[in-house]
Design a protein around this motif. Structure first.
Motif, PDB file in Angstrom:
ATOM      1  N   ARG A   1      -5.576  29.038  26.710  1.00 28.33           N
ATOM      2  CA  ARG A   1      -6.899  29.586  25.975  1.00 28.33           C
ATOM      3  C   ARG A   1      -8.026  29.022  26.860  1.00 28.33           C
ATOM      4  NH1 ARG A   1      -4.269  33.293  23.374  1.00 28.33           N
ATOM      5  NH2 ARG A   1      -3.134  32.810  21.826  1.00 28.33           N
ATOM      6  N   ILE A   2      -8.988  30.213  27.037  1.00 26.91           N
ATOM      7  CA  ILE A   2     -10.387  29.751  27.536  1.00 26.91           C
ATOM      8  C   ILE A   2     -11.326  29.019  26.622  1.00 26.91           C
ATOM      9  CG2 ILE A   2     -12.488  30.981  28.437  1.00 26.91           C
ATOM     10  CD1 ILE A   2     -11.042  33.261  29.305  1.00 26.91           C
TER      11      ILE A   2
ATOM     12  N   GLN B   1     -17.140  24.842  22.239  1.00 26.26           N
ATOM     13  CA  GLN B   1     -15.952  25.014  21.770  1.00 26.26           C
ATOM     14  C   GLN B   1     -15.461  23.338  22.279  1.00 26.26           C
ATOM     15  OE1 GLN B   1     -13.552  28.150  22.827  1.00 26.26           O
ATOM     16  NE2 GLN B   1     -13.404  28.927  20.777  1.00 26.26           N
ATOM     17  N   THR B   2     -14.417  23.008  21.412  1.00 20.71           N
ATOM     18  CA  THR B   2     -13.726  21.742  21.900  1.00 20.71           C
ATOM     19  C   THR B   2     -12.424  22.387  22.191  1.00 20.71           C
ATOM     20  OG1 THR B   2     -12.951  21.344  19.548  1.00 20.71           O
ATOM     21  CG2 THR B   2     -14.695  20.068  20.291  1.00 20.71           C
ATOM     22  N   PRO B   3     -11.693  21.770  23.369  1.00 23.43           N
ATOM     23  CA  PRO B   3     -10.480  22.388  23.762  1.00 23.43           C
ATOM     24  C   PRO B   3      -9.580  21.751  22.802  1.00 23.43           C
ATOM     25  CG  PRO B   3     -11.338  20.379  24.933  1.00 23.43           C
ATOM     26  CD  PRO B   3     -12.359  20.705  24.301  1.00 23.43           C
ATOM     27  N   PRO B   4      -8.331  22.614  22.802  1.00 24.02           N
ATOM     28  CA  PRO B   4      -7.187  22.549  21.864  1.00 24.02           C
ATOM     29  C   PRO B   4      -6.421  21.006  22.344  1.00 24.02           C
ATOM     30  CG  PRO B   4      -6.638  24.292  23.558  1.00 24.02           C
ATOM     31  CD  PRO B   4      -8.201  23.845  23.561  1.00 24.02           C
TER      32      PRO B   4
ATOM     33  N   ARG C   1       4.795  25.270  28.680  1.00 22.95           N
ATOM     34  CA  ARG C   1       3.439  25.296  29.374  1.00 22.95           C
ATOM     35  C   ARG C   1       3.348  26.301  30.414  1.00 22.95           C
ATOM     36  NH1 ARG C   1       0.443  21.549  26.859  1.00 22.95           N
ATOM     37  NH2 ARG C   1       1.550  20.074  25.632  1.00 22.95           N
ATOM     38  N   THR C   2       4.429  26.423  31.253  1.00 20.03           N
ATOM     39  CA  THR C   2       4.412  27.409  32.255  1.00 20.03           C
ATOM     40  C   THR C   2       5.372  28.476  32.198  1.00 20.03           C
ATOM     41  OG1 THR C   2       6.426  26.073  33.461  1.00 20.03           O
ATOM     42  CG2 THR C   2       4.212  25.180  33.847  1.00 20.03           C
TER      43      THR C   2
ATOM     44  N   LYS D   1       4.817  34.839  27.560  1.00 24.63           N
ATOM     45  CA  LYS D   1       3.972  34.622  28.670  1.00 24.63           C
ATOM     46  C   LYS D   1       2.610  34.818  27.727  1.00 24.63           C
ATOM     47  CE  LYS D   1       3.980  35.864  32.645  1.00 24.63           C
ATOM     48  NZ  LYS D   1       4.401  36.260  34.103  1.00 24.63           N
ATOM     49  N   GLY D   2       2.341  35.983  27.096  1.00 25.34           N
ATOM     50  CA  GLY D   2       1.424  36.570  26.271  1.00 25.34           C
ATOM     51  C   GLY D   2       0.808  35.646  25.126  1.00 25.34           C
TER      52      GLY D   2
END
Length: 83
Positions: free
Chosen positions: A52-53, A58-61, A2-3, A46-47
């Motif tokens: 995601r925006i 839209q519903t967030p993932p 995640r980071t 990282k890419g």
């Protein structure tokens, strides 16, 4: 991961494990080469794993660790053919 720190830790552990097991002994790679390889993997991952925006409507993932499932329009990874 995640980071960026998670990605760096993962890449370092994979490469360091291979070094420790002697799997790169005859590769001819220098420590400088391995550093560059680590940096390249971190940059690439990282890419791939950037957040995601979420656009209006839209519903967030989901926040869980499950991989997204293929949709009817998109074949699963193992079903795709490389050309």
């Amino acid at each position: 991961p995640r980071t960026t720190a998670d990605i760096e830790k993962l890449v370092a552990s994979v490469i360091d494990e291979n070094v420790a097991l002697g799997q790169l002994d005859r590769s001819g790679l220098t420590l400088g080469d391995l550093k560059q390889i680590k940096e390249t993997f971190v940059h690439t991952l990282k890419g791939m794993y950037h957040p995601r925006i979420v656009y209006p409507g839209q519903t967030p993932p989901p926040d869980d660790d499950e991989e997204p499932r293929a949709t009817a329009q998109e074949p699963a990874e193992h079903e795709r053919r490389s050309v």
